[in-house]
Design an enzyme around this catalytic site. Structure first.
Site, mmCIF file in Angstrom:
data_model
loop_
_atom_site.group_PDB
_atom_site.id
_atom_site.type_symbol
_atom_site.label_atom_id
_atom_site.label_comp_id
_atom_site.label_asym_id
_atom_site.label_seq_id
_atom_site.Cartn_x
_atom_site.Cartn_y
_atom_site.Cartn_z
ATOM 1 N N HIS A 138 69.347 -10.135 113.534
ATOM 2 C CA HIS A 138 70.384 -9.641 114.821
ATOM 3 C C HIS A 138 69.741 -8.886 115.995
ATOM 4 O O HIS A 138 68.476 -8.234 115.666
ATOM 5 C CB HIS A 138 71.058 -8.526 113.884
ATOM 6 N N GLN B 66 75.198 -6.572 106.855
ATOM 7 C CA GLN B 66 76.040 -6.995 106.413
ATOM 8 C C GLN B 66 76.260 -7.101 104.625
ATOM 9 O O GLN B 66 76.961 -8.158 103.955
ATOM 10 C CB GLN B 66 75.448 -8.746 106.447
ATOM 11 N N ASP C 186 67.808 -4.247 107.307
ATOM 12 C CA ASP C 186 69.268 -4.332 107.961
ATOM 13 C C ASP C 186 70.654 -4.706 106.481
ATOM 14 O O ASP C 186 70.860 -5.859 106.994
ATOM 15 C CB ASP C 186 68.903 -5.049 108.793
ATOM 16 N N CYS D 193 74.750 -12.524 118.125
ATOM 17 C CA CYS D 193 73.476 -11.231 118.982
ATOM 18 C C CYS D 193 73.208 -12.147 118.294
ATOM 19 O O CYS D 193 71.577 -11.594 117.934
ATOM 20 C CB CYS D 193 73.497 -9.820 118.014
ATOM 21 N N LYS E 282 81.603 -1.762 109.196
ATOM 22 C CA LYS E 282 81.325 -2.933 108.469
ATOM 23 C C LYS E 282 82.256 -2.746 106.924
ATOM 24 O O LYS E 282 82.153 -3.511 106.582
ATOM 25 C CB LYS E 282 80.086 -4.176 108.535
HETATM 26 C C1 LIG Z 1 72.290 -8.328 110.582
HETATM 27 C C2 LIG Z 1 73.612 -7.317 111.561
HETATM 28 N N1 LIG Z 1 72.681 -6.143 111.868
HETATM 29 C C3 LIG Z 1 72.898 -5.070 112.900
HETATM 30 C C4 LIG Z 1 74.241 -5.179 113.378
HETATM 31 C C5 LIG Z 1 74.579 -4.144 114.178
HETATM 32 O O1 LIG Z 1 75.503 -3.196 113.895
HETATM 33 P P1 LIG Z 1 76.264 -2.407 114.978
HETATM 34 O O2 LIG Z 1 76.818 -2.828 115.975
HETATM 35 O O3 LIG Z 1 76.721 -1.429 113.635
HETATM 36 O O4 LIG Z 1 74.934 -1.222 114.830
HETATM 37 C C6 LIG Z 1 75.390 -6.061 112.676
HETATM 38 C C7 LIG Z 1 75.860 -6.305 113.246
HETATM 39 O O5 LIG Z 1 77.099 -7.198 113.940
HETATM 40 C C8 LIG Z 1 74.445 -7.122 111.873
HETATM 41 O O6 LIG Z 1 75.922 -8.107 111.487
#
Ligand SMILES: Cc1ncc(COP(=O)(O)O)c(C=O)c1O
Lengths: 158, 412
Positions: free
Chosen positions: B129, B209, B206, B370, B232
């Site tokens: 991401h 998800q 990370d 993203c 999430k």
């Molecule tokens: C795999 C992953 N990493 C990071 C993020 C970023 O999360 P946040 O926008 O809550 O900081 C997301 C969210 O879309 C994600 O799906």
């Protein structure tokens, strides 16, 4: 199906998106503008040949995008071809007003482009309809002032 | 309750506890399949926020008065709950952040600036991401370190055969997503962290998800850092977590400066508190942390194994059925996957498709998720994505399949 949605995605729009007119590039001298919509990956590459008086002699585009952006680009090329500088500017302004402000009836001079006026009911899609037009606006600017760096001024509309 | 067909637990009874789900959208019952972007919130979490603001609201760690004590206790109880949820060794390994993005930026800045130098390598994967990519690009620019990427196989999993080649002694950090928010791939987290450890590299997971969808045990995974977002997993927006192994957090200098993170301040210099306070400058998101605690209670009452089984069953069903529809193609690995499916139609642009679905009450995500570099590499300008959570049902997947089939006819 929601009537607004059907109105927006009527046959003419779908037809133009599947078989875009004036799809391609121009040989010879022409202003070339790249536009994109980074949030959805839509892209347009617009070629415009202006005459000595700034009239739109010919224009063509390539690119990828949703039905709205493709149909808008296709209809735009049909409408603008052969128009004087003044007429082209008026059409640009009229179209922009219709899809972004949308308070009034779409003027007759827009012809089939009026079909896109329904986009104002879908605010997230306005940028799709405007992509080609922002590119054309930039092409007019470049024609009068010389090329601007696309780095800064490519018509992003996220 | 169980589903007679498969004997798997049905989570349908929980659905009524999510007030937002009971509404119509564009005249049709809402089918909310954008859970990978953010999940909805159960009544229990909403009530915890209301209770906090109606009874306990005060700043934490400061006031010598009853409300401040109550707020502090509730805030620290939430930290302990998160530690238990992740099986961290101690609550002091839990730093509250705004979310995954801020947690990764904290590591990239605080740890990265202190530990990375020219010639070092930051190893990522091709499926990250933007929030686990851009902070490392910036860290590389600041420190002179270089980025390297673990490539993907054609089926959308990490190409682990490349690890020997990529994991050289120059690698100082490995950061990867536990579950891809675009492909749905579940990465072998404990294997990757063990391989990183073997070359002396620090590991970052990370878990945006995964944290709300499956067991995430930082000791079993063996990671040094792990990041996730509350929103999430049933909690409010604006609260997230950085887990950091105690031995590493203690060695890491602060990132942001301000109140809460200092021991003593003079005009010229200050001394800093221990972790985690050292990393929590300013008034934190107290209500958010309490809401996250309530969300954890809620998820633990359901059970993460049951939750994962439920989400995965919906995803596998959707994957098979969308893939079988005329005109559609699904993306990402077959078999074991997170609770989401990305897909494309051969001629309908994802924006048009997602707009069509919205007209029918079906909330999907359309766009680049993203994941721009990967999508560019795979040749998709964008895709549509359906992502599932505990309150989604097979009947809703049926509805989605009908709508997608109608869309195919509408646009053809
Ligand atoms: C795999 C992953 N990493 C990071 C993020 C970023 O999360 P946040 O926008 O809550 O900081 C997301 C969210 O879309 C994600 O799906």
């Amino acid at each position: 199906m929601n009537a607004d949605f059907e109105e927006l995605y009527q046959q003419v729009i779908l037809d133009h998106s599947k078989r875009p007119r004036n799809f391609g590039t121009l040989e010879g001298p022409a202003v070339h503008v790249d536009g994109d919509n980074p949030s959805c990956g839509d892209e347009i590459h617009l070629h415009v040949r202006f005459g000595t008086e700034g009239q739109v002699e010919d224009l063509r585009f390539t690119g990828v995008g949703c039905a709205i952006s493709q149909a808008s680009a296709s209809l735009m090329t049909l409408k603008l071809k052969g128009k004087s500088k003044q007429e082209a500017r008026e059409l640009l302004e009229a179209f922009t007003d219709v899809v972004t402000l949308g308070e009034h009836e779409a003027p007759k001079m827009l012809g089939d482009l009026r079909l896109l006026s329904g986009v104002r009911k879908f605010p997230q899609r306005v940028k799709c309809a405007m992509l080609a037009w922002r590119a054309f606006e930039q092409a007019m600017q470049e024609a009068s002032t010389g090329p601007v760096s696309t780095e800064k001024s490519a018509p992003h509309c996220s | 309750m169980s589903d007679p067909k498969s004997h798997r637990p049905s989570l349908e009874s929980y659905r009524s506890e999510f007030p937002i789900l009971h509404q119509t959208v564009n005249g049709a019952p809402l089918v909310y399949f954008d859970n990978a972007a953010t999940t909805q919130k159960p009544r229990a979490v909403i009530d915890a926020l209301v209770h906090y603001y109606e009874h306990d609201n005060a700043n934490v760690h400061r006031g010598i008065h009853l409300l401040s004590n109550r707020a502090t206790d509730a805030f620290e109880a939430a930290r302990a709950k998160v530690a238990g949820y992740l099986n961290a060794a101690a609550p002091s390994e839990i730093v509250f952040t705004r979310g995954t993005t801020e947690a990764i930026n904290l590591v990239a800045n605080a740890w990265g600036n202190a530990n990375l130098k020219p010639g070092d390598v930051i190893l990522l994967t091709e499926m990250e991401h933007h929030s686990n990519l851009v902070p490392w690009q910036q860290a590389a620019q600041r420190t002179g370190a270089q980025l390297r990427f673990i490539p993907l196989t054609d089926s959308g999993t990490l190409d682990l055969s490349q690890l020997d080649r990529l994991l050289t002694p120059e690698v100082k950090l490995l950061s990867f997503t536990h579950i891809s928010n675009f492909l749905g791939t579940i990465n072998p987290a404990s294997l990757l962290c063990a391989r990183a450890r073997a070359v002396g590299a620090t590991s970052v997971v990370d878990a945006a998800q995964s944290a709300g969808h499956m067991q995430v045990d930082v000791q079993a995974i063996g990671c040094d850092f792990l990041a996730f977002s509350g929103h999430k997993m049933c909690a409010p927006t604006g609260i997230g977590v950085l887990y950091g192994r105690a031995s590493i957090l203690e060695q890491t200098p602060p990132w942001q400066g301000g109140g809460e993170m200092i021991l003593s301040v003079r005009y010229e210099s200050s001394t800093y508190k221990q972790a985690p306070s050292r990393f929590e400058a300013g008034t934190p998101n107290i209500a958010g942390a309490i809401g996250l605690g309530a969300a954890i209670d809620y998820i633990e009452a359901i059970g993460r194994d049951a939750l994962q089984e439920h989400d995965q069953a919906l995803a596998l069903d959707a994957y098979a059925r969308i893939g079988a529809l005329p005109g559609y193609r699904v993306v990402g690995p077959t078999g074991d996957r997170g609770g989401l499916v990305s897909f494309v139609h051969e001629s309908v642009h994802p924006h048009d498709l997602t707009s069509y679905c919205d007209q029918k009450g079906l909330a999907l995500r359309g766009g680049h998720h993203c994941n721009q570099p990967l999508m560019r590499k795979l040749g998709f300008p964008s895709t549509s994505r359906a992502s599932f959570y505990l309150y989604n049902t097979t009947a809703e997947v049926d509805r989605m399949i009908e709508i997608l089939a109608e869309a195919h006819r509408f646009f053809s």
